[in-house]
Design an enzyme around this catalytic site. Sequence first.
Site, PDB file in Angstrom:
ATOM      1  N   ILE A 145       0.837  -1.205   0.000  1.00 29.80           N
ATOM      2  CA  ILE A 145       0.000   0.000   0.000  1.00 29.80           C
ATOM      3  C   ILE A 145       0.873   1.256   0.000  1.00 29.80           C
ATOM      4  CG2 ILE A 145      -1.704   1.311   1.322  1.00 29.80           C
ATOM      5  CD1 ILE A 145      -2.883  -1.437   2.197  1.00 29.80           C
ATOM      6  N   ARG A 222      -3.820   1.589  10.809  1.00 30.92           N
ATOM      7  CA  ARG A 222      -4.571   1.138  11.979  1.00 30.92           C
ATOM      8  C   ARG A 222      -4.561   2.262  13.006  1.00 30.92           C
ATOM      9  NH1 ARG A 222      -6.528  -2.097   9.392  1.00 30.92           N
ATOM     10  NH2 ARG A 222      -6.467  -4.356   9.471  1.00 30.92           N
ATOM     11  N   GLU A 251     -12.525   1.665  17.192  1.00 29.78           N
ATOM     12  CA  GLU A 251     -13.618   1.725  16.215  1.00 29.78           C
ATOM     13  C   GLU A 251     -14.816   0.916  16.687  1.00 29.78           C
ATOM     14  OE1 GLU A 251     -11.795   0.375  12.583  1.00 29.78           O
ATOM     15  OE2 GLU A 251     -10.347   1.996  12.610  1.00 29.78           O
ATOM     16  N   HIS A 269     -13.277   3.669   8.250  1.00 23.36           N
ATOM     17  CA  HIS A 269     -12.468   2.483   7.899  1.00 23.36           C
ATOM     18  C   HIS A 269     -12.967   1.875   6.583  1.00 23.36           C
ATOM     19  CE1 HIS A 269      -9.801  -0.927   9.667  1.00 23.36           C
ATOM     20  NE2 HIS A 269      -9.710  -0.875   8.346  1.00 23.36           N
TER      21      HIS A 269
HETATM   22  P1  NAP Z   1       2.818  -4.773   3.682  1.00 19.92           P
HETATM   23  O1  NAP Z   1       2.941  -4.990   2.218  1.00 19.92           O
HETATM   24  O2  NAP Z   1       3.153  -5.905   4.590  1.00 19.92           O
HETATM   25  O3  NAP Z   1       3.741  -3.502   4.038  1.00 19.92           O
HETATM   26  C1  NAP Z   1       3.980  -3.099   5.343  1.00 19.92           C
HETATM   27  C2  NAP Z   1       5.093  -2.057   5.340  1.00 19.92           C
HETATM   28  O4  NAP Z   1       5.249  -1.575   6.669  1.00 19.92           O
HETATM   29  C3  NAP Z   1       6.455  -2.606   4.909  1.00 19.92           C
HETATM   30  O5  NAP Z   1       7.151  -1.658   4.134  1.00 19.92           O
HETATM   31  C4  NAP Z   1       7.190  -2.812   6.240  1.00 19.92           C
HETATM   32  O6  NAP Z   1       8.601  -2.627   6.162  1.00 19.92           O
HETATM   33  C5  NAP Z   1       6.603  -1.670   7.054  1.00 19.92           C
HETATM   34  N1  NAP Z   1       6.718  -1.952   8.481  1.00 19.92           N
HETATM   35  C6  NAP Z   1       6.303  -3.055   9.154  1.00 19.92           C
HETATM   36  N2  NAP Z   1       6.595  -2.937  10.462  1.00 19.92           N
HETATM   37  C7  NAP Z   1       7.236  -1.760  10.603  1.00 19.92           C
HETATM   38  C8  NAP Z   1       7.825  -1.097  11.703  1.00 19.92           C
HETATM   39  N3  NAP Z   1       7.798  -1.620  12.924  1.00 19.92           N
HETATM   40  N4  NAP Z   1       8.401   0.120  11.482  1.00 19.92           N
HETATM   41  C9  NAP Z   1       8.440   0.650  10.250  1.00 19.92           C
HETATM   42  N5  NAP Z   1       7.885   0.068   9.159  1.00 19.92           N
HETATM   43  C10 NAP Z   1       7.313  -1.132   9.338  1.00 19.92           C
HETATM   44  O7  NAP Z   1       1.352  -4.351   4.065  1.00 19.92           O
HETATM   45  P2  NAP Z   1       0.280  -3.559   3.163  1.00 19.92           P
HETATM   46  O8  NAP Z   1      -0.488  -4.524   2.320  1.00 19.92           O
HETATM   47  O9  NAP Z   1       0.980  -2.431   2.501  1.00 19.92           O
HETATM   48  O10 NAP Z   1      -0.718  -3.032   4.305  1.00 19.92           O
HETATM   49  C11 NAP Z   1      -0.262  -2.122   5.288  1.00 19.92           C
HETATM   50  C12 NAP Z   1      -1.314  -1.975   6.384  1.00 19.92           C
HETATM   51  O11 NAP Z   1      -2.412  -1.238   5.903  1.00 19.92           O
HETATM   52  C13 NAP Z   1      -1.951  -3.296   6.865  1.00 19.92           C
HETATM   53  O12 NAP Z   1      -1.147  -3.943   7.836  1.00 19.92           O
HETATM   54  C14 NAP Z   1      -3.280  -2.842   7.423  1.00 19.92           C
HETATM   55  O13 NAP Z   1      -3.212  -2.641   8.811  1.00 19.92           O
HETATM   56  C15 NAP Z   1      -3.538  -1.518   6.713  1.00 19.92           C
HETATM   57  N6  NAP Z   1      -4.737  -1.588   5.870  1.00 19.92           N
HETATM   58  C16 NAP Z   1      -5.773  -0.730   6.085  1.00 19.92           C
HETATM   59  C17 NAP Z   1      -6.908  -0.803   5.288  1.00 19.92           C
HETATM   60  C18 NAP Z   1      -8.054   0.152   5.468  1.00 19.92           C
HETATM   61  O14 NAP Z   1      -9.186  -0.205   5.131  1.00 19.92           O
HETATM   62  N7  NAP Z   1      -7.828   1.353   5.958  1.00 19.92           N
HETATM   63  C19 NAP Z   1      -7.015  -1.775   4.290  1.00 19.92           C
HETATM   64  C20 NAP Z   1      -5.938  -2.629   4.102  1.00 19.92           C
HETATM   65  C21 NAP Z   1      -4.795  -2.536   4.896  1.00 19.92           C
HETATM   66  P3  NAP Z   1       9.560  -3.624   5.316  1.00 19.92           P
HETATM   67  O15 NAP Z   1       9.121  -3.460   3.871  1.00 19.92           O
HETATM   68  O16 NAP Z   1      10.934  -3.084   5.521  1.00 19.92           O
HETATM   69  O17 NAP Z   1       9.323  -4.989   5.843  1.00 19.92           O
END
Ligand code: NAP
Length: 302
Positions: A145, A222, A251, A269
């Site tokens: 994302i 989140r 929420e 959300h």
């Molecule tokens: P993703 O592909 O797993 O990417 C997560 C990113 O966050 C990666 O770049 C990771 O770093 C980084 N990260 C993880 N832990 C971290 C930390 N402690 N400090 C700094 N960076 C950190 O996940 P995604 O698919 O992009 O989704 C991201 C989040 O969006 C989900 O976990 C979810 O909570 C949220 N989301 C929200 C909605 C909504 O409806 N609002 C919908 C979908 C998802 P690395 O690349 O270096 O590992």
Amino acid sequence: MTNDTSHPDLYLLGGVSPALEATLVERFTLYREDPPATTRAIVGGGSSVVDAALLDRLPALEIIAIHGVGYDGIDLAATKARGIAVTTTPDVLTDDVADLAIGLMLAVQRRIVANDRSVRGGGWQVDLARRASGRRIGIFGLGRIGRAIAKRAAPFASELHYTARSAKPDFAGVFHADIASLAAACDVLIIAAPGGDATSHIVDAGVLAALGEDGILVNIARGSLVDEPALVAALMDGTIAGAGLDVFADEPAVPDALKVMDQVVLSPHQGSATVDGRAAMAALVIANLDAHFAGRDLLTPL
Ligand code: NAP
């Protein structure tokens, strides 16, 4: 209690679309509460909680299929210890969530929602907005994302900055090892990292102070990543300029203080809530369950 092997018991934890529920009913015996010990599958949302106590009650559980990509409510150590598979629906919602992040950023900067309210109330007064173009944009979490947000944000950005667990040599943005340094370097801070212990309240009073009085916070990740009382205080006293929030600490409760602020855009959300996205997520949930119960490889295991 049933244990019809042609319709395995499935615990539906949280709401899903009527179409997904109808498809599940064709394949499973559904429980919306009090799942029996014979339950073999759980379908939950990105915010569902599956802890060790629930797992202890479900000794036959084989798979948890999350309708979303967040899994911070799942006790992964406990599922791993019990050999329970966990799947999510990555990629198919990425574009929708990234689109919303940009929408919130523009809505806050150009006061779109506050001005809409004003026009509906008979007003025509224009309070000057912030220019959205030419800003320094920072993204916390450069995964699926985060990268999709960066792609969309690039035309608006004078500079792109990011923080992730590791630097991304293939990404043309400035890496910051910690969020305080990221916040200090940008005008718009967009949160796109997972929830959980490692990121809990990582956006605190210090980070908001570093973002500064012209700064905008956008959170589509989140609510747990943000110290919500600190955010309310920072918005009230002008420590930051505004916020676009799709997610909240508790929420669906949203602090009343936020509801009366014109510099804040609130969103229920709804990051992945498009007809197209939800259909693709539902299809992936079913495909993972079908693969599991047919003994095939899962499409999107954790
Ligand atoms: P993703 O592909 O797993 O990417 C997560 C990113 O966050 C990666 O770049 C990771 O770093 C980084 N990260 C993880 N832990 C971290 C930390 N402690 N400090 C700094 N960076 C950190 O996940 P995604 O698919 O992009 O989704 C991201 C989040 O969006 C989900 O976990 C979810 O909570 C949220 N989301 C929200 C909605 C909504 O409806 N609002 C919908 C979908 C998802 P690395 O690349 O270096 O590992």
